[in-house]
Design a protein around this motif. Structure first.
Motif, mmCIF file in Angstrom:
data_model
loop_
_atom_site.group_PDB
_atom_site.id
_atom_site.type_symbol
_atom_site.label_atom_id
_atom_site.label_comp_id
_atom_site.label_asym_id
_atom_site.label_seq_id
_atom_site.Cartn_x
_atom_site.Cartn_y
_atom_site.Cartn_z
ATOM 1 N N VAL A 163 3.907 -19.216 -5.568
ATOM 2 C CA VAL A 163 3.565 -17.951 -6.224
ATOM 3 C C VAL A 163 4.512 -16.856 -5.739
ATOM 4 C CG1 VAL A 163 1.118 -18.471 -6.576
ATOM 5 C CG2 VAL A 163 1.850 -17.448 -4.411
ATOM 6 N N THR A 164 4.661 -15.831 -6.584
ATOM 7 C CA THR A 164 5.495 -14.682 -6.222
ATOM 8 C C THR A 164 4.687 -13.408 -6.415
ATOM 9 O OG1 THR A 164 7.477 -15.869 -6.903
ATOM 10 C CG2 THR A 164 7.664 -13.477 -6.705
ATOM 11 N N THR A 165 4.759 -12.530 -5.424
ATOM 12 C CA THR A 165 4.010 -11.272 -5.494
ATOM 13 C C THR A 165 4.757 -10.263 -6.368
ATOM 14 O OG1 THR A 165 5.119 -10.503 -3.508
ATOM 15 C CG2 THR A 165 2.994 -11.572 -3.207
ATOM 16 N N LEU A 166 4.042 -9.261 -6.825
ATOM 17 C CA LEU A 166 4.666 -8.188 -7.592
ATOM 18 C C LEU A 166 5.644 -7.409 -6.711
ATOM 19 C CD1 LEU A 166 1.584 -6.670 -9.492
ATOM 20 C CD2 LEU A 166 3.161 -8.474 -10.263
ATOM 21 N N THR A 167 6.635 -6.824 -7.356
ATOM 22 C CA THR A 167 7.567 -5.989 -6.597
ATOM 23 C C THR A 167 7.107 -4.532 -6.571
ATOM 24 O OG1 THR A 167 8.841 -5.793 -8.615
ATOM 25 C CG2 THR A 167 9.608 -7.395 -7.019
ATOM 26 N N ASP A 168 6.328 -4.134 -7.580
ATOM 27 C CA ASP A 168 5.853 -2.748 -7.642
ATOM 28 C C ASP A 168 4.378 -2.733 -7.988
ATOM 29 O OD1 ASP A 168 8.190 -1.040 -7.270
ATOM 30 O OD2 ASP A 168 8.934 -2.069 -9.061
ATOM 31 N N VAL A 169 3.663 -1.817 -7.409
ATOM 32 C CA VAL A 169 2.277 -1.584 -7.789
ATOM 33 C C VAL A 169 2.106 -0.080 -7.948
ATOM 34 C CG1 VAL A 169 0.994 -3.601 -6.996
ATOM 35 C CG2 VAL A 169 1.788 -1.950 -5.340
ATOM 36 N N GLU B 252 -3.853 -12.548 2.684
ATOM 37 C CA GLU B 252 -4.691 -12.651 1.494
ATOM 38 C C GLU B 252 -4.112 -11.759 0.389
ATOM 39 O OE1 GLU B 252 -5.983 -14.798 4.136
ATOM 40 O OE2 GLU B 252 -6.501 -12.754 4.746
ATOM 41 N N ILE B 253 -3.892 -12.389 -0.764
ATOM 42 C CA ILE B 253 -3.315 -11.678 -1.906
ATOM 43 C C ILE B 253 -4.304 -11.741 -3.074
ATOM 44 C CG2 ILE B 253 -1.378 -11.573 -3.521
ATOM 45 C CD1 ILE B 253 -0.265 -11.170 -0.802
ATOM 46 N N PHE B 254 -4.619 -10.585 -3.635
ATOM 47 C CA PHE B 254 -5.500 -10.514 -4.803
ATOM 48 C C PHE B 254 -4.750 -11.013 -6.035
ATOM 49 C CE2 PHE B 254 -7.456 -7.770 -1.762
ATOM 50 C CZ PHE B 254 -8.809 -7.873 -2.007
ATOM 51 N N ASP B 255 -5.508 -11.653 -6.931
ATOM 52 C CA ASP B 255 -4.916 -12.260 -8.126
ATOM 53 C C ASP B 255 -4.033 -11.273 -8.899
ATOM 54 O OD1 ASP B 255 -5.166 -14.820 -9.879
ATOM 55 O OD2 ASP B 255 -5.382 -13.149 -11.284
ATOM 56 N N ASN C 72 -3.639 0.525 -3.602
ATOM 57 C CA ASN C 72 -3.366 -0.915 -3.655
ATOM 58 C C ASN C 72 -3.429 -1.540 -2.274
ATOM 59 O OD1 ASN C 72 -0.561 -1.742 -2.495
ATOM 60 N ND2 ASN C 72 -0.226 0.227 -3.495
ATOM 61 N N LYS C 73 -3.581 -2.868 -2.261
ATOM 62 C CA LYS C 73 -3.678 -3.605 -1.001
ATOM 63 C C LYS C 73 -2.581 -4.666 -0.918
ATOM 64 C CE LYS C 73 -7.175 -3.842 1.460
ATOM 65 N NZ LYS C 73 -7.432 -3.382 2.834
ATOM 66 N N LEU C 74 -1.423 -4.345 -1.416
ATOM 67 C CA LEU C 74 -0.289 -5.259 -1.310
ATOM 68 C C LEU C 74 0.748 -4.611 -0.388
ATOM 69 C CD1 LEU C 74 0.968 -7.940 -2.308
ATOM 70 C CD2 LEU C 74 2.125 -6.610 -4.090
ATOM 71 N N PRO C 75 0.769 -5.010 0.877
ATOM 72 C CA PRO C 75 1.682 -4.343 1.817
ATOM 73 C C PRO C 75 3.142 -4.477 1.386
ATOM 74 C CG PRO C 75 0.097 -5.715 2.998
ATOM 75 C CD PRO C 75 -0.046 -6.041 1.535
ATOM 76 N N LEU C 76 3.915 -3.480 1.734
ATOM 77 C CA LEU C 76 5.340 -3.463 1.367
ATOM 78 C C LEU C 76 6.067 -4.721 1.804
ATOM 79 C CD1 LEU C 76 6.228 0.208 2.399
ATOM 80 C CD2 LEU C 76 6.341 -0.740 0.079
ATOM 81 N N TYR C 77 5.740 -5.219 3.008
ATOM 82 C CA TYR C 77 6.554 -6.297 3.567
ATOM 83 C C TYR C 77 6.359 -7.630 2.859
ATOM 84 C CZ TYR C 77 2.923 -8.713 6.382
ATOM 85 O OH TYR C 77 1.833 -9.446 6.795
ATOM 86 N N MET D 137 0.826 -1.190 0.000
ATOM 87 C CA MET D 137 0.000 0.000 0.000
ATOM 88 C C MET D 137 0.867 1.250 0.000
ATOM 89 S SD MET D 137 -3.063 0.921 2.617
ATOM 90 C CE MET D 137 -4.623 0.490 1.863
ATOM 91 N N ASP D 138 2.012 1.183 0.682
ATOM 92 C CA ASP D 138 2.970 2.266 0.594
ATOM 93 C C ASP D 138 2.384 3.585 1.098
ATOM 94 O OD1 ASP D 138 5.196 3.335 -2.069
ATOM 95 O OD2 ASP D 138 5.331 3.461 0.083
ATOM 96 N N SER D 139 1.742 3.548 2.248
ATOM 97 C CA SER D 139 1.094 4.750 2.770
ATOM 98 C C SER D 139 1.289 4.776 4.276
ATOM 99 C CB SER D 139 -0.394 4.719 2.468
ATOM 100 O OG SER D 139 -1.043 3.829 3.371
ATOM 101 N N VAL D 140 0.707 5.796 4.896
ATOM 102 C CA VAL D 140 0.789 5.925 6.345
ATOM 103 C C VAL D 140 0.241 4.679 7.047
ATOM 104 C CG1 VAL D 140 -1.473 7.068 6.533
ATOM 105 C CG2 VAL D 140 0.282 7.559 8.229
ATOM 106 N N ALA D 141 -0.687 3.971 6.381
ATOM 107 C CA ALA D 141 -1.318 2.804 7.002
ATOM 108 C C ALA D 141 -0.475 1.540 6.869
ATOM 109 C CB ALA D 141 -2.693 2.561 6.372
ATOM 110 N N ASP D 142 0.487 1.560 5.964
ATOM 111 C CA ASP D 142 1.211 0.331 5.625
ATOM 112 C C ASP D 142 2.395 0.141 6.563
ATOM 113 O OD1 ASP D 142 2.264 -1.885 4.441
ATOM 114 O OD2 ASP D 142 2.691 -0.937 2.506
#
Lengths: 206, 224
Positions: free
Chosen positions: B143-149, B214-217, B154-159, B1-6
């Protein structure tokens, strides 16, 4: 669209930040005066989560699972449906997955991005669950965080952290304490604490 | 998400105290917290149905003070105000002006703004949807998550970015928060609970544990 509020906002005439209590009152007035919000409806929402929907619901689910092996099997297979059998459903409970803590596995739940939590079975989240320190750290050093919270997990027990980043909500089925096997559901319910259902506490025998 | 919440996995936070006894820890510690909670539920409905993703997106766009310093329900209040201002339901500064007036200051209050409520509604209640196409991945797949969004919604936390794990469960399909939050469409898709080892997340020196999230497709790379 990314227009965050100006951090210099919320200042009074003397340059002090206006607290959230005063701003909540102000927003309620603004919306109520225009008929956009009904304070009586607000009262009902508050009363619902102060009294009707809380961790007692989750305790009933766990007590039933401990005393009824068939229910336990359904609960672990299809959490949402099994929980609904007891009448518990609603917002933040669209899809609840129940995971069992055992002698070898300890599950602990968090929502790192906000504070998502299974409202129908546990009510609104407690302060510690919303604490940024818990959100940040339990996904990095869970054994240490649990220990700080008074929940020791043996080195031979595998920890699985559940980060609720979408609409799946997690509920922990804690271990039944030794010596309580003969107790009835009604006798077990008062022993079952909210914190154990999130995975940050164990349940003790009375 | 790359925000204050992440903040997942971030260092620099202090200790977590033992929780108080349950009967000494009510859901609302002050009356205003309950009011802010209820106002938020109603305000969300005023803006665009119960679009929880829009609310979470508003939370993530708060400045650090408004996110952390006002506490959990203060953060809700601030996100509600942001959504109401963006939708033209209340004017910028209206809440502060009223609060200052109530405190005895002589302040002119702004008038009602021009409504600019998003022309959008969800296709159904809740967040779960049916998706016709089969899931791309099955239980047990690596599976491997994206490195950039790109999107700030977005809902893919940095970690968990750019990390490899194993699908533990295929969950019911969800609306996609990234587009739904910005009133751009539901883009319903499959969601996977993906299990990572702590060493994959943080390196060889990490405390030993596993984690599922939970990871979105859309956030998973193509099959290798």
């Amino acid at each position: 669209m990314s227009t965050a509020l100006n951090p210099d906002e919320h200042l009074d005439g003397s340059g002090n930040r206006i607290g959230p209590a005063l701003r909540t009152e102000a927003l309620e007035q603004l919306l109520t005066e225009r008929g956009l919000v009904d304070p009586n409806v607000m009262d009902k929402f508050i009363a619902t989560y102060e009294t009707a929907v809380g961790p007692l619901n989750g305790a009933k689910v766990v007590a039933k699972a401990w005393t009824d092996p068939e229910y336990k099997a359904r609960l672990l297979a299809e959490g949402t449906a099994a929980i609904k059998e007891l009448g518990f459903a609603g917002p933040q409970g669209e899809h609840i997955v129940v995971v069992e803590n055992t002698d070898s596995v300890h599950n602990v739940v968090v929502c790192t991005l906000c504070s998502c939590y299974p409202w129908p079975v546990l009510g609104l989240p407690p302060a510690w669950y919303k604490d940024p320190a818990y959100r940040a750290r339990v996904v990095r050093e869970p054994r240490k965080v649990l220990s700080e919270m008074g929940c020791e997990v043996g080195d031979d027990v595998e920890i699985i952290v559940r980060d609720s980043s979408a609409e799946v909500r997690w509920l922990v089925l804690p271990q039944q304490p030794a010596g309580t096997e003969g107790l009835s559901e009604e006798e077990l319910i008062p022993l079952i604490t909210r914190d154990a259902l999130v995975g940050v506490a164990h349940i003790s025998a009375p | 998400m790359d925000s204050v919440a992440d903040i997942g996995g971030a260092t620099g936070w202090g200790q977590v105290s033992p929780p108080p006894p349950q009967d000494q820890d009510p859901p609302f510690h002050d009356a205003w917290e309950g009011r802010a909670f209820a106002l938020t539920l109603l305000a969300m409905g005023r803006v665009s149905g119960q679009n929880l993703d829009a609310f979470r997106y508003a939370l993530s766009r708060l400045d650090s003070k408004s996110y952390f310093d006002d506490g959990y329900y203060g953060r809700w209040l601030n996100a509600s105000e942001l959504m109401l201002v963006e939708s033209g339901i209340i004017a910028p500064g209206a809440v502060d002006a009223r609060a200052r007036k109530n405190a005895g200051e002589s302040v002119e209050e702004p008038g009602e703004p021009e409504p600019s409520k998003p022309d959008y509604s969800a296709t159904a209640a809740g967040s779960l949807r049916q998706v016709e196409e089969a899931p791309r991945f099955a239980v047990g797949d690596t599976v491997t998550t994206l490195t950039d969004v790109e999107s700030d919604a977005n809902k893919l936390p940095l970690y968990v970015r750019g990390r490899t794990g194993v699908v533990e469960a295929v969950q019911p399909a969800h609306v996609f928060p990234e587009t739904h939050a910005r009133f751009l469409g539901e883009k319903a898709q499959h969601v996977y609970s993906v299990r990572f080892t702590s060493t994959e997340l943080y390196g060889a020196d990490a405390e030993k544990f596993d984690l599922t999230i939970e990871i979105f497709d859309d956030y998973l790379q193509e099959k290798a």
